[in-house]
Design a protein around this motif. Structure first.
Motif, mmCIF file in Angstrom:
data_model
loop_
_atom_site.group_PDB
_atom_site.id
_atom_site.type_symbol
_atom_site.label_atom_id
_atom_site.label_comp_id
_atom_site.label_asym_id
_atom_site.label_seq_id
_atom_site.Cartn_x
_atom_site.Cartn_y
_atom_site.Cartn_z
ATOM 1 N N VAL A 36 58.597 41.106 -0.691
ATOM 2 C CA VAL A 36 60.038 40.833 -0.779
ATOM 3 C C VAL A 36 60.683 41.855 -1.716
ATOM 4 N N LYS A 38 64.006 42.834 -1.985
ATOM 5 C CA LYS A 38 65.443 42.745 -2.283
ATOM 6 C C LYS A 38 65.734 43.243 -3.694
ATOM 7 N N ILE A 80 65.212 37.141 5.246
ATOM 8 C CA ILE A 80 64.794 35.857 4.668
ATOM 9 C C ILE A 80 65.943 35.128 3.985
ATOM 10 N N MET A 163 60.457 27.757 8.618
ATOM 11 C CA MET A 163 60.459 28.359 7.287
ATOM 12 C C MET A 163 61.012 27.355 6.291
ATOM 13 N N ILE A 165 62.100 27.020 1.881
ATOM 14 C CA ILE A 165 62.121 27.483 0.494
ATOM 15 C C ILE A 165 61.907 26.244 -0.369
ATOM 16 N N MET A 206 56.098 31.469 -2.306
ATOM 17 C CA MET A 206 56.641 32.637 -2.998
ATOM 18 C C MET A 206 55.702 32.952 -4.173
ATOM 19 N N THR A 207 56.130 33.827 -5.066
ATOM 20 C CA THR A 207 55.225 34.249 -6.143
ATOM 21 C C THR A 207 54.568 33.067 -6.855
ATOM 22 N N ARG A 222 55.964 34.922 1.122
ATOM 23 C CA ARG A 222 57.033 35.859 0.750
ATOM 24 C C ARG A 222 56.966 36.098 -0.755
ATOM 25 N N VAL A 223 56.405 37.235 -1.144
ATOM 26 C CA VAL A 223 56.173 37.487 -2.573
ATOM 27 C C VAL A 223 56.997 38.687 -3.041
ATOM 28 N N GLY A 224 57.875 38.437 -3.986
ATOM 29 C CA GLY A 224 58.705 39.502 -4.550
ATOM 30 C C GLY A 224 58.263 39.877 -5.951
ATOM 31 N N THR A 225 58.551 39.007 -6.895
ATOM 32 C CA THR A 225 58.247 39.264 -8.313
ATOM 33 C C THR A 225 56.781 39.632 -8.528
ATOM 34 N N ARG A 231 63.398 40.832 -10.920
ATOM 35 C CA ARG A 231 64.573 41.491 -10.346
ATOM 36 C C ARG A 231 65.695 41.562 -11.370
#
Ligand SMILES: *Cc1c(COP(=O)(O)O)cnc(C)c1O
Length: 237
Positions: A36, A38, A80, A163, A165, A206-207, A222-225, A231
């Motif tokens: 992820v 963004k 997403i 999906m 969250i 997620m993370t 869905r892994v961002g951090t 962010r």
């Protein structure tokens, strides 16, 4: 301690997914890590790409399409975030999977633009499993099934799954109930054998909670951090 590189973080996350799959008796090939990206600059996505990532998640149409133009064309772009109907036209033909379809009106717009461009757009129906009002938040289970059925009847759209969250929690175990509920809902829908609906995809985790999500059946996490670090919403990209 040296900060880990993006490559190391991706490898560590992939290894964790492999371990959880083993522990829960799942085939590793069922689970795909979405990076992820963004708010993150293209240079960081290039690092992830060099480390093998091909699935990237964005939550803004403009950012996704800008990065799409610059980066290699074998990337699978995942939308997403909340999607406004007036932005749909920019996305169609570029996005691999839209995770965030939560209304018939949005689906109708995706359908219209897909037919115009002569493509089929794959989508997931977003379910608020952790909602307060009912088991499925905005939707009761029957309302989810009704939306899935209506969306699946539209031309130019393929429903691939669900999906969710989950809420932000200190202890990821607290979200296990929601991941389990989403999985159960997908099984219930699959059993209805609705035309043009497959329930192969479950986008959840997620993370903070992807390990629990994988053990409960996630096919996309869905892994961002955990890959790109925190962010910073105060700088523009
Ligand atoms: C930002 C975002 C993520 C990634 O969150 P992290 O906690 O940074 O891993 C996952 N899913 C959605 C829908 C998001 O908006």
């Amino acid at each position: 301690m040296e900060a880990m590189t993006i490559r190391q973080r991706i490898e560590e996350t992939e290894n964790t997914i492999t371990r959880i799959c083993k522990e829960s008796g799942r085939d590793r090939s069922e689970v795909t890590l979405i990076a992820v990206s963004k708010t993150k600059p293209v240079s960081m996505l290039e690092e992830a790409y060099a480390a093998g990532s091909r699935d990237f998640g964005e939550n803004k149409v403009q950012e996704l399409t800008e990065k799409y133009e610059i980066l290699p064309k074998d990337i699978r772009w995942h939308m997403i975030g909340h999607l406004q109907r007036n932005k749909v036209k920019y996305l169609i033909g570029k996005v691999f999977l839209i995770h965030s379809v939560d209304s018939l009106r949005l689906a109708q717009e995706i359908s219209k633009e897909s037919v115009k461009k002569n493509v089929t757009t794959s989508i997931l129906v977003e379910v608020n499993v952790a909602g307060e009002q009912s088991k499925f938040g905005l939707f009761t289970e029957n309302e989810v099934i009704e939306l899935v059925t209506q969306v699946a009847a539209l031309p130019g759209i393929a429903v691939k799954g669900l999906m969710t969250i989950a809420p932000y929690v200190e202890n990821a175990e607290n979200n296990r109930q929601y991941f389990r509920a989403l999985k159960q809902l997908s099984v219930d829908i699959m059993r209805k054998n609705i035309d043009n609906v497959s329930m192969d995809v479950l986008s959840m985790g997620m993370t903070g909670d992807y390990e629990v999500a994988v053990s409960e059946g996630a096919t996309y996490v869905r892994v961002g951090t955990g890959i790109f670090g925190e962010r910073d919403y105060t700088v523009s990209v």
